[in-house]
Scaffold this motif. Structure first.
Motif, mmCIF file in Angstrom:
data_model
loop_
_atom_site.group_PDB
_atom_site.id
_atom_site.type_symbol
_atom_site.label_atom_id
_atom_site.label_comp_id
_atom_site.label_asym_id
_atom_site.label_seq_id
_atom_site.Cartn_x
_atom_site.Cartn_y
_atom_site.Cartn_z
ATOM 1 N N MET A 1 0.849 -1.173 0.000
ATOM 2 C CA MET A 1 0.000 0.000 0.000
ATOM 3 C C MET A 1 0.893 1.235 0.000
ATOM 4 S SD MET A 1 -3.300 -0.872 2.314
ATOM 5 C CE MET A 1 -2.544 -1.085 3.888
ATOM 6 N N LYS B 1 -3.920 3.471 -0.034
ATOM 7 C CA LYS B 1 -4.875 3.000 -1.032
ATOM 8 C C LYS B 1 -4.334 1.696 -1.620
ATOM 9 C CE LYS B 1 -7.085 4.227 -5.355
ATOM 10 N NZ LYS B 1 -7.204 5.221 -6.410
ATOM 11 N N THR B 2 -5.159 0.679 -1.645
ATOM 12 C CA THR B 2 -4.766 -0.613 -2.171
ATOM 13 C C THR B 2 -5.196 -0.714 -3.628
ATOM 14 O OG1 THR B 2 -5.041 -1.605 -0.009
ATOM 15 C CG2 THR B 2 -4.994 -3.097 -1.877
ATOM 16 N N HIS C 1 -11.178 -9.761 0.596
ATOM 17 C CA HIS C 1 -10.211 -8.838 1.194
ATOM 18 C C HIS C 1 -10.775 -7.425 1.272
ATOM 19 C CE1 HIS C 1 -7.821 -12.158 -0.489
ATOM 20 N NE2 HIS C 1 -7.089 -11.995 0.611
ATOM 21 N N GLN C 2 -12.070 -7.296 1.484
ATOM 22 C CA GLN C 2 -12.706 -5.976 1.441
ATOM 23 C C GLN C 2 -12.215 -5.031 2.521
ATOM 24 O OE1 GLN C 2 -17.025 -5.928 2.647
ATOM 25 N NE2 GLN C 2 -16.789 -8.115 2.218
ATOM 26 N N LYS C 3 -11.754 -5.537 3.633
ATOM 27 C CA LYS C 3 -11.220 -4.673 4.694
ATOM 28 C C LYS C 3 -9.999 -3.904 4.183
ATOM 29 C CE LYS C 3 -10.649 -3.314 9.010
ATOM 30 N NZ LYS C 3 -11.275 -2.102 9.412
ATOM 31 N N ASP C 4 -9.101 -4.602 3.467
ATOM 32 C CA ASP C 4 -7.892 -3.969 2.940
ATOM 33 C C ASP C 4 -8.168 -3.138 1.688
ATOM 34 O OD1 ASP C 4 -6.272 -5.137 4.897
ATOM 35 O OD2 ASP C 4 -6.095 -6.974 3.726
ATOM 36 N N VAL C 5 -9.017 -3.659 0.803
ATOM 37 C CA VAL C 5 -9.231 -3.002 -0.487
ATOM 38 C C VAL C 5 -10.236 -1.859 -0.391
ATOM 39 C CG1 VAL C 5 -9.933 -3.356 -2.885
ATOM 40 C CG2 VAL C 5 -8.639 -5.124 -1.711
ATOM 41 N N GLY D 1 -11.842 -0.851 2.672
ATOM 42 C CA GLY D 1 -11.904 -0.210 3.980
ATOM 43 C C GLY D 1 -13.163 -0.517 4.750
ATOM 44 N N CYS E 1 -15.915 -4.110 5.999
ATOM 45 C CA CYS E 1 -15.898 -5.571 6.120
ATOM 46 C C CYS E 1 -17.286 -6.187 6.187
ATOM 47 C CB CYS E 1 -15.081 -5.995 7.326
ATOM 48 S SG CYS E 1 -15.686 -5.320 8.866
#
Length: 137
Positions: free
Chosen positions: A1, A11-12, A97-101, A103, A105
């Motif tokens: 990131m 931003k991922t 991976h919605q938490k990382d991509v 932001g 969950c």
């Protein structure tokens, strides 16, 4: 990131690769009808939704699945099928991976797909499907 903009929030970016060496994905399209081309010297500058500054211009062409003389439409249909499969895999990855991509969950798979832009889009005249197209830039 990596940080983006003045707020320095990470931003991922999701990058589609293939194989164990994670090579970049490249596709060669069959001959297709150009729909909404913006490949001139100014790209999309000055168009209805385009920028006014030359350094912000992009060069885009929409490729449609309309029949062309001498072109096997099965190849075009196969390309769009492959792109739809890639879209599904990317959507599944973003959902997992919605938490990382993104932001968040707590989104459903349908909500994640709604936040993404599909590679192949159906064009309509009212309720009647006309053709499918994709943008290449």
């Amino acid at each position: 990131m990596k940080p983006v903009g003045d707020n320095l929030k990470p931003k991922t970016t999701v990058r589609v690769t293939y194989g164990p060496t994670k090579r970049s994905l490249a596709l060669i399209t069959p001959p297709m009808a150009a729909d909404w081309p913006m490949l001139g010297p100014d790209g999309n500058m000055g168009s209805k939704f385009g920028p006014d500054a030359p350094d912000k211009a992009v060069y885009v062409v929409g490729l449609a699945d309309r029949a062309l003389e001498g072109v096997d439409q099965h190849r075009v249909a196969h390309l769009f099928t492959v792109l739809n499969l890639i879209d599904e895999r990317v959507s599944d990855f973003v959902y997992a991976h919605q938490k990382d991509v993104l932001g968040t969950c707590d989104l459903s798979p349908e909500a994640v797909r709604g936040k993404m832009s599909a590679a192949v889009k159906q064009r309509y005249d009212g309720d009647t499907p006309l053709y499918k197209r994709m943008n290449v830039s």
